[in-house]
Design a protein around this motif. Structure first.
Motif, short mmCIF file in Angstrom:
data_model
loop_
_atom_site.label_atom_id
_atom_site.label_comp_id
_atom_site.label_asym_id
_atom_site.label_seq_id
_atom_site.Cartn_x
_atom_site.Cartn_y
_atom_site.Cartn_z
N ARG A 192 0.82 -1.21 0.00
CA ARG A 192 0.00 0.00 0.00
C ARG A 192 0.86 1.27 0.00
NH1 ARG A 192 -3.08 -3.79 2.64
NH2 ARG A 192 -5.28 -3.90 2.01
N LEU A 193 1.96 1.24 0.71
CA LEU A 193 2.83 2.40 0.74
C LEU A 193 3.41 2.68 -0.64
CD1 LEU A 193 4.36 4.65 2.16
CD2 LEU A 193 6.09 2.97 2.84
N ALA A 194 3.80 1.64 -1.36
CA ALA A 194 4.33 1.82 -2.72
C ALA A 194 3.29 2.44 -3.63
CB ALA A 194 4.82 0.49 -3.28
N ALA A 195 2.04 1.99 -3.49
CA ALA A 195 0.96 2.55 -4.30
C ALA A 195 0.77 4.04 -4.01
CB ALA A 195 -0.33 1.79 -4.05
N ALA A 196 0.82 4.40 -2.74
CA ALA A 196 0.68 5.82 -2.37
C ALA A 196 1.87 6.63 -2.87
CB ALA A 196 0.54 5.94 -0.86
N ALA A 197 3.06 6.05 -2.76
CA ALA A 197 4.26 6.78 -3.17
C ALA A 197 4.27 7.08 -4.66
CB ALA A 197 5.51 5.99 -2.78
N GLU A 198 3.67 6.19 -5.46
CA GLU A 198 3.57 6.47 -6.89
C GLU A 198 2.85 7.78 -7.15
OE1 GLU A 198 3.77 2.54 -9.63
OE2 GLU A 198 1.77 3.09 -8.92
N LEU A 199 1.86 8.08 -6.32
CA LEU A 199 1.06 9.29 -6.52
C LEU A 199 1.87 10.55 -6.21
CD1 LEU A 199 -2.33 8.12 -4.93
CD2 LEU A 199 -1.71 8.20 -7.35
N TYR A 200 2.63 10.54 -5.11
CA TYR A 200 3.34 11.78 -4.75
C TYR A 200 4.72 11.89 -5.38
CZ TYR A 200 5.64 9.26 -0.80
OH TYR A 200 6.35 8.39 -0.01
N LEU A 201 5.29 10.76 -5.85
CA LEU A 201 6.59 10.83 -6.52
C LEU A 201 6.45 10.93 -8.04
CD1 LEU A 201 8.68 8.25 -4.46
CD2 LEU A 201 8.68 10.74 -4.27
N GLY A 202 5.30 10.52 -8.55
CA GLY A 202 5.05 10.66 -9.97
C GLY A 202 5.85 9.71 -10.85
N LYS A 203 6.20 8.53 -10.31
CA LYS A 203 6.93 7.53 -11.08
C LYS A 203 6.61 6.16 -10.51
CE LYS A 203 10.88 9.37 -10.19
NZ LYS A 203 12.32 9.71 -10.12
N PRO A 204 6.95 5.10 -11.22
CA PRO A 204 6.68 3.76 -10.68
C PRO A 204 7.41 3.50 -9.37
CG PRO A 204 7.13 3.63 -13.04
CD PRO A 204 7.46 5.03 -12.62
N VAL A 205 6.67 2.99 -8.40
CA VAL A 205 7.23 2.50 -7.15
C VAL A 205 6.72 1.08 -6.99
CG1 VAL A 205 7.47 2.84 -4.66
CG2 VAL A 205 7.21 4.83 -6.17
N ILE A 206 7.61 0.12 -7.12
CA ILE A 206 7.19 -1.28 -7.27
C ILE A 206 7.55 -2.08 -6.04
CG2 ILE A 206 7.32 -3.32 -8.73
CD1 ILE A 206 8.30 -1.47 -11.01
N ALA A 207 6.54 -2.59 -5.35
CA ALA A 207 6.73 -3.48 -4.20
C ALA A 207 6.86 -4.91 -4.71
CB ALA A 207 5.56 -3.36 -3.23
N ILE A 208 7.79 -5.66 -4.17
CA ILE A 208 8.07 -7.01 -4.66
C ILE A 208 6.86 -7.93 -4.55
CG2 ILE A 208 8.99 -7.81 -2.44
CD1 ILE A 208 10.52 -8.77 -5.83
N ASN A 209 6.07 -7.82 -3.47
CA ASN A 209 4.92 -8.71 -3.34
C ASN A 209 3.84 -8.40 -4.37
OD1 ASN A 209 6.17 -10.04 -1.26
ND2 ASN A 209 5.00 -9.06 0.37
N THR A 210 3.65 -7.12 -4.64
CA THR A 210 2.69 -6.73 -5.68
C THR A 210 3.13 -7.24 -7.04
OG1 THR A 210 2.13 -4.73 -4.44
CG2 THR A 210 1.49 -4.80 -6.76
N ALA A 211 4.40 -7.03 -7.37
CA ALA A 211 4.91 -7.48 -8.68
C ALA A 211 4.81 -8.99 -8.83
CB ALA A 211 6.36 -7.03 -8.85
N THR A 212 5.14 -9.72 -7.77
CA THR A 212 5.12 -11.18 -7.85
C THR A 212 3.71 -11.70 -8.04
OG1 THR A 212 7.06 -11.30 -6.40
CG2 THR A 212 5.76 -13.30 -6.65
N TYR A 213 2.77 -11.19 -7.27
CA TYR A 213 1.40 -11.70 -7.40
C TYR A 213 0.76 -11.26 -8.71
CZ TYR A 213 -2.77 -13.93 -5.63
OH TYR A 213 -3.82 -14.80 -5.46
N TRP A 214 1.04 -10.04 -9.12
CA TRP A 214 0.57 -9.57 -10.43
C TRP A 214 1.07 -10.48 -11.54
CZ3 TRP A 214 4.12 -7.91 -14.18
CH2 TRP A 214 3.57 -7.37 -15.35
N ASN A 215 2.35 -10.81 -11.51
CA ASN A 215 2.92 -11.67 -12.54
C ASN A 215 2.32 -13.07 -12.50
OD1 ASN A 215 4.69 -12.21 -14.72
ND2 ASN A 215 6.22 -13.06 -13.32
N ALA A 216 2.10 -13.60 -11.30
CA ALA A 216 1.49 -14.92 -11.16
C ALA A 216 0.10 -14.94 -11.81
CB ALA A 216 1.41 -15.32 -9.70
N LEU A 217 -0.67 -13.90 -11.56
CA LEU A 217 -2.00 -13.82 -12.17
C LEU A 217 -1.90 -13.73 -13.69
CD1 LEU A 217 -3.76 -11.28 -9.77
CD2 LEU A 217 -4.17 -13.75 -9.91
N ARG A 218 -1.05 -12.85 -14.18
CA ARG A 218 -0.96 -12.65 -15.63
C ARG A 218 -0.41 -13.88 -16.34
NH1 ARG A 218 -3.79 -9.43 -13.60
NH2 ARG A 218 -3.68 -7.13 -13.83
#
Length: 255
Positions: free
Chosen positions: A211-237
């Motif tokens: 959740r922090l990575a998702a929020a940070a994307e908004l205020y930093l204006g660039k991709p902020v990628i958390a390893i657990n999000t990337a892993t589960y996203w990739n597993a689904l895709r």
């Protein structure tokens, strides 16, 4: 490795059953993956038994993670008894070791023993970079020690990704990784950010960052990628599941 169709659907996991492999000391992966889970997909956690190493140093960190690696096959054998469709690795450090070649060999060894495909955090980050596009320079945040961060940088370099700078939190035990406060993580992200990096990347699956990575994307204006999000996203895709889930950043929402 091809994904075998299930002859009869599971009553809850009628789309896919994921066998998740994670260290017994990890308290973040299981709830994170369940938060990311769409309807019809279920996660079945198998613990890689390891002692909660204390007073970790740069030298002992690598040895400790290799112990986890050596115990992974036993966790695989346990989760195979529920007849999962696919395996997801909930520990990231060892999936970077040895660069691209070492990571591939490690994954293929697990897949060969299991007879199932395995999604790893390292490869998932590469897939995530491709989804976002335009990522060539990154900054890395980890709970690791420098020796492990060097392995991450070498893996990235093998794929043409430059690690401009990194942060090692040097957590003193495996369980203490899950105790790092969000305030510390926010400050580290600010230190790592700059015009010379295209994305910020967090590794270490017991560090709570989805959740922090998702929020940070908004205020930093660039991709902020958390390893657990990337892993589960990739597993689904990788399993043809394209559900877009809000609240966990652009990767889950757009790609």
């Amino acid at each position: 490795m091809p994904i075998k169709p299930r002859p009869n659907p599971d009553s809850l996991g009628w789309r896919k059953l994921f066998g998740v492999l994670g260290p017994s000391t990890n308290t973040v992966v299981q709830p994170d993956f369940d938060d990311l889970r769409p309807i019809g997909v279920t996660n079945h956690y198998s613990r890689i038994v390891v002692e909660d190493a204390q007073a970790i140093s740069d030298e002992t960190f690598m040895a400790g993670t290799l112990e986890i690696s050596n115990n992974t096959l036993e966790a695989v054998r346990g989760v195979l008894t529920c007849n999962p469709d696919y395996l997801v690795m909930g520990m990231s450090a060892v999936t970077f070791y040895g660069g691209a070649e070492g990571a591939l060999k490690w994954r293929e060894n697990i897949e060969r023993e299991a007879g199932l495909s395995l999604c790893t955090g390292s490869q998932s980050l590469i897939e995530a970079f491709g989804a976002y596009g335009g990522i060539g320079k990154i900054a890395v945040l980890s709970p690791y020690y420098p020796s492990a961060n060097q392995q991450v940088a070498q893996f990235m370099a093998d794929y043409g990704i430059e690690t401009v700078r990194d942060s090692c939190l040097r957590c003193p035990s495996w369980t203490s990784i899950a105790q790092v406060p969000s305030s510390t993580l926010r400050e580290e992200l600010r230190k790592l950010d700059g015009d010379d990096v295209d994305a910020l990347v967090q590794v270490g699956t017991n560090l709570s960052m989805t959740r922090l990575a998702a929020a940070a994307e908004l205020y930093l204006g660039k991709p902020v990628i958390a390893i657990n999000t990337a892993t589960y996203w990739n597993a689904l895709r990788q399993n043809g599941i394209t559900d877009q889930i809000a609240g966990f950043g652009r990767l889950m929402e757009e790609y």
